[in-house]
Write a protein that holds these residues in place. Structure first.
Motif, PDB file in Angstrom:
ATOM      1  N   VAL A 168       0.872  -1.165   0.000  1.00  0.00           N
ATOM      2  CA  VAL A 168       0.000   0.000   0.000  1.00  0.00           C
ATOM      3  C   VAL A 168       0.912   1.217   0.000  1.00  0.00           C
ATOM      4  O   VAL A 168       1.606   1.489   0.977  1.00  0.00           O
ATOM      5  N   LEU A 169       0.960   1.901  -1.126  1.00  0.00           N
ATOM      6  CA  LEU A 169       1.844   3.046  -1.324  1.00  0.00           C
ATOM      7  C   LEU A 169       1.122   4.302  -0.855  1.00  0.00           C
ATOM      8  O   LEU A 169       0.088   4.678  -1.415  1.00  0.00           O
ATOM      9  N   LEU A 170       1.665   4.926   0.186  1.00  0.00           N
ATOM     10  CA  LEU A 170       1.016   6.080   0.802  1.00  0.00           C
ATOM     11  C   LEU A 170       1.794   7.362   0.531  1.00  0.00           C
ATOM     12  O   LEU A 170       3.029   7.350   0.475  1.00  0.00           O
ATOM     13  N   PRO A 171       1.090   8.479   0.388  1.00  0.00           N
ATOM     14  CA  PRO A 171       1.759   9.760   0.136  1.00  0.00           C
ATOM     15  C   PRO A 171       2.510  10.257   1.367  1.00  0.00           C
ATOM     16  O   PRO A 171       2.250   9.831   2.491  1.00  0.00           O
ATOM     17  N   SER A 172       3.444  11.170   1.127  1.00  0.00           N
ATOM     18  CA  SER A 172       4.192  11.799   2.217  1.00  0.00           C
ATOM     19  C   SER A 172       3.248  12.600   3.099  1.00  0.00           C
ATOM     20  O   SER A 172       2.272  13.168   2.632  1.00  0.00           O
ATOM     21  N   VAL A 173       3.560  12.618   4.376  1.00  0.00           N
ATOM     22  CA  VAL A 173       2.798  13.413   5.331  1.00  0.00           C
ATOM     23  C   VAL A 173       3.791  14.259   6.088  1.00  0.00           C
ATOM     24  O   VAL A 173       4.824  13.772   6.522  1.00  0.00           O
ATOM     25  N   GLY A 174       3.498  15.523   6.235  1.00  0.00           N
ATOM     26  CA  GLY A 174       4.394  16.379   7.001  1.00  0.00           C
ATOM     27  C   GLY A 174       4.023  17.823   6.865  1.00  0.00           C
ATOM     28  O   GLY A 174       3.086  18.176   6.149  1.00  0.00           O
ATOM     29  N   PRO A 175       4.759  18.693   7.555  1.00  0.00           N
ATOM     30  CA  PRO A 175       4.471  20.115   7.483  1.00  0.00           C
ATOM     31  C   PRO A 175       4.564  20.617   6.048  1.00  0.00           C
ATOM     32  O   PRO A 175       5.475  20.259   5.313  1.00  0.00           O
ATOM     33  N   GLY A 176       3.584  21.370   5.654  1.00  0.00           N
ATOM     34  CA  GLY A 176       3.605  21.970   4.330  1.00  0.00           C
ATOM     35  C   GLY A 176       3.054  21.081   3.235  1.00  0.00           C
ATOM     36  O   GLY A 176       2.968  21.502   2.093  1.00  0.00           O
ATOM     37  N   LEU A 206      -5.713  12.534  11.471  1.00  0.00           N
ATOM     38  CA  LEU A 206      -6.999  11.840  11.563  1.00  0.00           C
ATOM     39  C   LEU A 206      -7.217  10.924  10.359  1.00  0.00           C
ATOM     40  O   LEU A 206      -7.654   9.781  10.503  1.00  0.00           O
ATOM     41  N   VAL A 207      -6.887  11.415   9.173  1.00  0.00           N
ATOM     42  CA  VAL A 207      -7.026  10.597   7.970  1.00  0.00           C
ATOM     43  C   VAL A 207      -6.049   9.432   8.023  1.00  0.00           C
ATOM     44  O   VAL A 207      -6.390   8.299   7.654  1.00  0.00           O
ATOM     45  N   ARG A 208      -4.841   9.669   8.500  1.00  0.00           N
ATOM     46  CA  ARG A 208      -3.846   8.591   8.604  1.00  0.00           C
ATOM     47  C   ARG A 208      -4.325   7.514   9.570  1.00  0.00           C
ATOM     48  O   ARG A 208      -4.184   6.325   9.302  1.00  0.00           O
ATOM     49  N   SER A 209      -4.944   7.920  10.674  1.00  0.00           N
ATOM     50  CA  SER A 209      -5.491   6.942  11.621  1.00  0.00           C
ATOM     51  C   SER A 209      -6.601   6.124  10.984  1.00  0.00           C
ATOM     52  O   SER A 209      -6.688   4.909  11.187  1.00  0.00           O
ATOM     53  N   ALA A 210      -7.453   6.773  10.218  1.00  0.00           N
ATOM     54  CA  ALA A 210      -8.530   6.064   9.523  1.00  0.00           C
ATOM     55  C   ALA A 210      -7.949   5.072   8.520  1.00  0.00           C
ATOM     56  O   ALA A 210      -8.459   3.951   8.379  1.00  0.00           O
ATOM     57  N   THR A 211      -6.885   5.462   7.829  1.00  0.00           N
ATOM     58  CA  THR A 211      -6.223   4.571   6.875  1.00  0.00           C
ATOM     59  C   THR A 211      -5.661   3.353   7.602  1.00  0.00           C
ATOM     60  O   THR A 211      -5.805   2.219   7.139  1.00  0.00           O
ATOM     61  N   ASN A 212      -5.022   3.576   8.741  1.00  0.00           N
ATOM     62  CA  ASN A 212      -4.469   2.464   9.516  1.00  0.00           C
ATOM     63  C   ASN A 212      -5.565   1.496   9.956  1.00  0.00           C
ATOM     64  O   ASN A 212      -5.385   0.279   9.885  1.00  0.00           O
ATOM     65  N   LEU A 213      -6.703   2.020  10.413  1.00  0.00           N
ATOM     66  CA  LEU A 213      -7.819   1.163  10.821  1.00  0.00           C
ATOM     67  C   LEU A 213      -8.366   0.373   9.633  1.00  0.00           C
ATOM     68  O   LEU A 213      -8.686  -0.810   9.755  1.00  0.00           O
ATOM     69  N   LEU A 214      -8.485   1.032   8.496  1.00  0.00           N
ATOM     70  CA  LEU A 214      -8.957   0.375   7.278  1.00  0.00           C
ATOM     71  C   LEU A 214      -8.050  -0.798   6.925  1.00  0.00           C
ATOM     72  O   LEU A 214      -8.524  -1.901   6.629  1.00  0.00           O
ATOM     73  N   LEU A 215      -6.734  -0.570   6.965  1.00  0.00           N
ATOM     74  CA  LEU A 215      -5.786  -1.619   6.596  1.00  0.00           C
ATOM     75  C   LEU A 215      -5.755  -2.746   7.619  1.00  0.00           C
ATOM     76  O   LEU A 215      -5.607  -3.919   7.252  1.00  0.00           O
ATOM     77  N   LYS A 216      -5.920  -2.431   8.897  1.00  0.00           N
ATOM     78  CA  LYS A 216      -5.969  -3.484   9.921  1.00  0.00           C
ATOM     79  C   LYS A 216      -7.196  -4.359   9.719  1.00  0.00           C
ATOM     80  O   LYS A 216      -7.121  -5.581   9.830  1.00  0.00           O
ATOM     81  N   SER A 217      -8.320  -3.739   9.417  1.00  0.00           N
ATOM     82  CA  SER A 217      -9.546  -4.494   9.170  1.00  0.00           C
ATOM     83  C   SER A 217      -9.391  -5.386   7.941  1.00  0.00           C
ATOM     84  O   SER A 217      -9.796  -6.552   7.957  1.00  0.00           O
ATOM     85  N   LEU A 218      -8.795  -4.851   6.890  1.00  0.00           N
ATOM     86  CA  LEU A 218      -8.573  -5.636   5.679  1.00  0.00           C
ATOM     87  C   LEU A 218      -7.638  -6.800   5.962  1.00  0.00           C
ATOM     88  O   LEU A 218      -7.854  -7.913   5.475  1.00  0.00           O
TER      89      LEU A 218
END
Length: 112
Positions: free
Chosen positions: A19-27, A34-46
């Motif tokens: 699962v290729l995820l975009p960079s996250v950081g300042p700017g 919050l979106v990253r947490s939702a993504t983590n939950l989605l992937l754990k469920s999958l």
């Protein structure tokens, strides 16, 4: 040596879902925590739905830009299904939705 009727079972390597995820950081305009947490939950469920047949591996663009670049053909997020190093299937976006686990498992079964 083992007699031919009692061969040891060799471990089966599970398929991998990168699962290729975009960079996250300042700017960056990418994901909020919050979106990253939702993504983590989605992937754990999958992962629970996929069991041992397919192992999910998150690859963050900031941490592993070379890996993302090697597999990225259309932008991130995206996911790539691999078995023994061979690409079985890919799609842009995140692997979400109820039928996704069944679809991924069918792609692995078709490759067997």
């Amino acid at each position: 040596m083992f007699p031919s009727s009692i061969l040891p079972l060799l471990p089966v390597h599970p398929a991998m879902l990168l699962v290729l995820l975009p960079s996250v950081g300042p700017g960056t305009r990418q994901e909020t925590p919050l979106v990253r947490s939702a993504t983590n939950l989605l992937l754990k469920s999958l992962q629970v739905q996929l069991g041992a047949a397919i192992r999910i591996l998150k690859v963050d663009e900031a941490s592993h830009p070379g890996v993302v670049q090697a597999f990225d053909g259309r932008g991130v997020p995206a996911f790539v299904l691999l078995r023994d190093g061979a690409e079985l299937w890919r799609q842009q976006g995140l692997p979400e939705g109820e039928p996704m686990a069944a679809l991924l498992l069918s792609k692995v079964a078709d490759a067997t």
